[in-house]
Design an enzyme around this catalytic site. Structure first.
Site, PDB file in Angstrom:
ATOM      1  N   ARG A 128      -6.318  21.605  15.051  1.00 22.21           N
ATOM      2  CA  ARG A 128      -6.279  23.252  14.566  1.00 22.21           C
ATOM      3  C   ARG A 128      -5.251  23.988  15.203  1.00 22.21           C
ATOM      4  O   ARG A 128      -5.062  25.188  14.856  1.00 22.21           O
ATOM      5  CB  ARG A 128      -7.794  23.712  15.121  1.00 22.21           C
ATOM      6  CG  ARG A 128      -8.962  23.211  14.329  1.00 22.21           C
ATOM      7  CD  ARG A 128     -10.248  23.566  14.661  1.00 22.21           C
ATOM      8  NE  ARG A 128     -10.686  22.863  15.934  1.00 22.21           N
ATOM      9  CZ  ARG A 128     -11.658  23.114  16.490  1.00 22.21           C
ATOM     10  NH1 ARG A 128     -12.697  24.067  16.088  1.00 22.21           N
ATOM     11  NH2 ARG A 128     -12.252  22.584  17.631  1.00 22.21           N
ATOM     12  N   GLN A 129      -4.337  23.628  16.224  1.00 22.62           N
ATOM     13  CA  GLN A 129      -3.379  24.104  16.687  1.00 22.62           C
ATOM     14  C   GLN A 129      -2.038  23.708  15.901  1.00 22.62           C
ATOM     15  O   GLN A 129      -1.361  23.012  16.371  1.00 22.62           O
ATOM     16  CB  GLN A 129      -3.079  23.765  18.141  1.00 22.62           C
ATOM     17  CG  GLN A 129      -4.356  24.485  19.066  1.00 22.62           C
ATOM     18  CD  GLN A 129      -4.146  24.399  20.356  1.00 22.62           C
ATOM     19  OE1 GLN A 129      -2.997  24.791  21.014  1.00 22.62           O
ATOM     20  NE2 GLN A 129      -5.112  24.061  21.172  1.00 22.62           N
ATOM     21  N   HIS A 186      -7.548  18.042  10.055  1.00 24.71           N
ATOM     22  CA  HIS A 186      -7.901  19.422   9.608  1.00 24.71           C
ATOM     23  C   HIS A 186      -6.826  20.196   8.813  1.00 24.71           C
ATOM     24  O   HIS A 186      -7.248  21.088   7.902  1.00 24.71           O
ATOM     25  CB  HIS A 186      -7.910  20.279  11.112  1.00 24.71           C
ATOM     26  CG  HIS A 186      -8.616  21.454  10.955  1.00 24.71           C
ATOM     27  ND1 HIS A 186      -9.723  21.805  10.438  1.00 24.71           N
ATOM     28  CD2 HIS A 186      -7.852  22.859  11.040  1.00 24.71           C
ATOM     29  CE1 HIS A 186      -9.590  23.363  10.427  1.00 24.71           C
ATOM     30  NE2 HIS A 186      -8.656  23.868  10.651  1.00 24.71           N
ATOM     31  N   LYS A 227     -16.689  35.620   4.371  1.00 23.30           N
ATOM     32  CA  LYS A 227     -17.066  36.279   5.408  1.00 23.30           C
ATOM     33  C   LYS A 227     -15.808  37.423   5.735  1.00 23.30           C
ATOM     34  O   LYS A 227     -14.789  36.849   5.917  1.00 23.30           O
ATOM     35  CB  LYS A 227     -17.099  35.030   6.786  1.00 23.30           C
ATOM     36  CG  LYS A 227     -17.499  35.791   8.201  1.00 23.30           C
ATOM     37  CD  LYS A 227     -17.391  34.960   9.289  1.00 23.30           C
ATOM     38  CE  LYS A 227     -16.168  34.138   9.600  1.00 23.30           C
ATOM     39  NZ  LYS A 227     -15.882  33.331  10.669  1.00 23.30           N
ATOM     40  N   ASP A 250     -17.767  20.901   4.751  1.00 26.58           N
ATOM     41  CA  ASP A 250     -16.955  21.356   5.753  1.00 26.58           C
ATOM     42  C   ASP A 250     -16.268  20.054   6.337  1.00 26.58           C
ATOM     43  O   ASP A 250     -16.698  18.980   6.534  1.00 26.58           O
ATOM     44  CB  ASP A 250     -17.145  22.214   6.882  1.00 26.58           C
ATOM     45  CG  ASP A 250     -16.223  23.256   7.283  1.00 26.58           C
ATOM     46  OD1 ASP A 250     -14.865  23.158   7.043  1.00 26.58           O
ATOM     47  OD2 ASP A 250     -16.247  24.336   7.733  1.00 26.58           O
ATOM     48  N   ASP A 257     -18.013  22.975  14.918  1.00 25.31           N
ATOM     49  CA  ASP A 257     -17.902  23.106  16.279  1.00 25.31           C
ATOM     50  C   ASP A 257     -19.171  23.759  16.798  1.00 25.31           C
ATOM     51  O   ASP A 257     -19.615  23.148  17.130  1.00 25.31           O
ATOM     52  CB  ASP A 257     -16.390  24.095  16.283  1.00 25.31           C
ATOM     53  CG  ASP A 257     -15.797  24.189  17.884  1.00 25.31           C
ATOM     54  OD1 ASP A 257     -16.610  23.445  18.718  1.00 25.31           O
ATOM     55  OD2 ASP A 257     -14.707  24.488  17.999  1.00 25.31           O
ATOM     56  N   GLY A 288     -20.775  25.804  15.544  1.00 23.42           N
ATOM     57  CA  GLY A 288     -22.062  25.898  14.552  1.00 23.42           C
ATOM     58  C   GLY A 288     -22.229  27.494  14.024  1.00 23.42           C
ATOM     59  O   GLY A 288     -23.145  27.540  13.284  1.00 23.42           O
ATOM     60  N   GLY A 289     -21.742  28.208  14.831  1.00 23.75           N
ATOM     61  CA  GLY A 289     -22.053  29.971  14.437  1.00 23.75           C
ATOM     62  C   GLY A 289     -21.996  30.293  12.926  1.00 23.75           C
ATOM     63  O   GLY A 289     -22.815  30.765  12.628  1.00 23.75           O
TER      64      GLY A 289
END
Length: 314
Positions: free
Chosen positions: A96-97, A131, A194, A220, A224, A226-227
């Site tokens: 993700r970086q 990713h 969102k 997906d 991570d 899950g929020g």
């Protein structure tokens, strides 16, 4: 043809053993431990000279420990005169970086890790659902990024979903959602958008698409904390969704993931064994884990035999 040998670090020993079983060979004999000060200690306990070596190790949490195990194992194999070394990294940490945000003074750590592995002597990398696919270009060696989707699709088709709709949890996942919907018979998709209307105002989950009375399948690449996933599920249920299932290749499950998912309106979360499932997550009763062993074993066999990987998905 060089002798194929499989070795595993401590990140995903269960998946490594399943892959070995699928290939009808034993895992190689290697000791991967720690010195008293925490440094990684590796000892290869069998001859690998000229062998086609595959090291199976996800760089999941503890990310730095697992990455160092992989790097030190590669170096040990290189110094032991292995013929070819392939790093099998089902989950590639730091993915993700993969970019700098505008002019932010931050590293591109995915590139750093790619350089690290390339420079230590790996000949090839096999991974699943990066990713960001462009990370393949960070490496100076060949990278096979295969898809975990077929494993997830098999489970989706077996669930007898009622009037299903595939849901992307954000705008960035629309391509994945469309591909999944097409594989399920060109069914409908929906998108959870969102956004924060203005500063200091709670995020609003806008839904694009019709989900009323239908089974929803959120797809997906990873989960991570899950929020966001749990909020998306709430938005779907509020709009009349019958059941909500979430599918992802990589079960990162950090922070409050267990609490979030256990208390959510999600009916079931389906992931793969690219990362070992913790006891806490298993105890939620909502997580099902599928194995990638058959797919990875076939990819390893093809690499060793110099056969096409892309033909697996034609």
């Amino acid at each position: 043809m060089p002798d194929m040998k499989l070795f595993a670090g401590n990140a995903i020993p269960e998946l490594a053993q399943r892959i070995a079983d699928r290939l009808y060979i034993s895992l190689g004999d290697a000791t991967v431990s720690r010195f008293s000060d925490g440094e990684v200690a590796v000892q290869i306990n069998e001859n690998v000279r000229g062998s086609d070596v595959f090291i199976i190790q996800s760089t999941c949490a503890p990310t730095n420990d697992n990455l160092m195990e992989l790097v030190v194992m590669i170096d040990a194999m290189r110094r032991a005169s292995a013929g070819r070394i392939t790093a099998v990294i089902p989950y590639f940490g730091y993915a993700r970086q993969d970019r700098r945000v505008r002019s932010a003074r931050v590293p591109i750590t995915a590139k750093v890790v790619a350089d690290f592995l390339s420079n230590v002597g790996v000949d090839r990398v096999l991974t699943i659902d990066l990713h960001a696919e462009q990370i393949q270009g960070f490496f100076d060696v060949p990278v096979d990024n295969i898809f975990g989707t077929p494993v997830l699709l098999e489970d989706m088709k077996a669930r007898n979903l009622e009037d299903p709709v595939v849901v992307s949890p954000d705008l960035g996942g629309v391509v994945r959602a469309r591909a999944t919907a097409k594989a399920l018979g060109d069914i409908d998709i929906a998108i959870v958008d969102k956004r924060r209307p203005r500063a200091n105002v709670s995020e609003v989950m806008n839904l694009i698409g019709d989900v009323e009375g239908r089974d929803c399948v959120i797809v997906d690449d990873m989960i991570d904390t899950g929020g966001t996933l749990c909020k998306a599920a709430e938005a779907l249920k509020e709009r009349g969704a019958k059941r909500v299932f979430a599918y992802a290749t990589h079960a990162v499950f950090s922070g409050n993931a267990a609490k979030n998912i256990k208390n959510s309106v999600l009916d079931q979360v389906i992931v793969t064994d690219s990362i070992t499932l913790s006891k806490e997550m298993a105890a939620t009763g909502k997580v099902t884990q599928l194995t990638l062993s058959s797919m990875l074993a076939e990819a390893i066999r093809r690499i060793s035999n110099e056969e096409s990987i892309s033909a697996m998905f034609n």
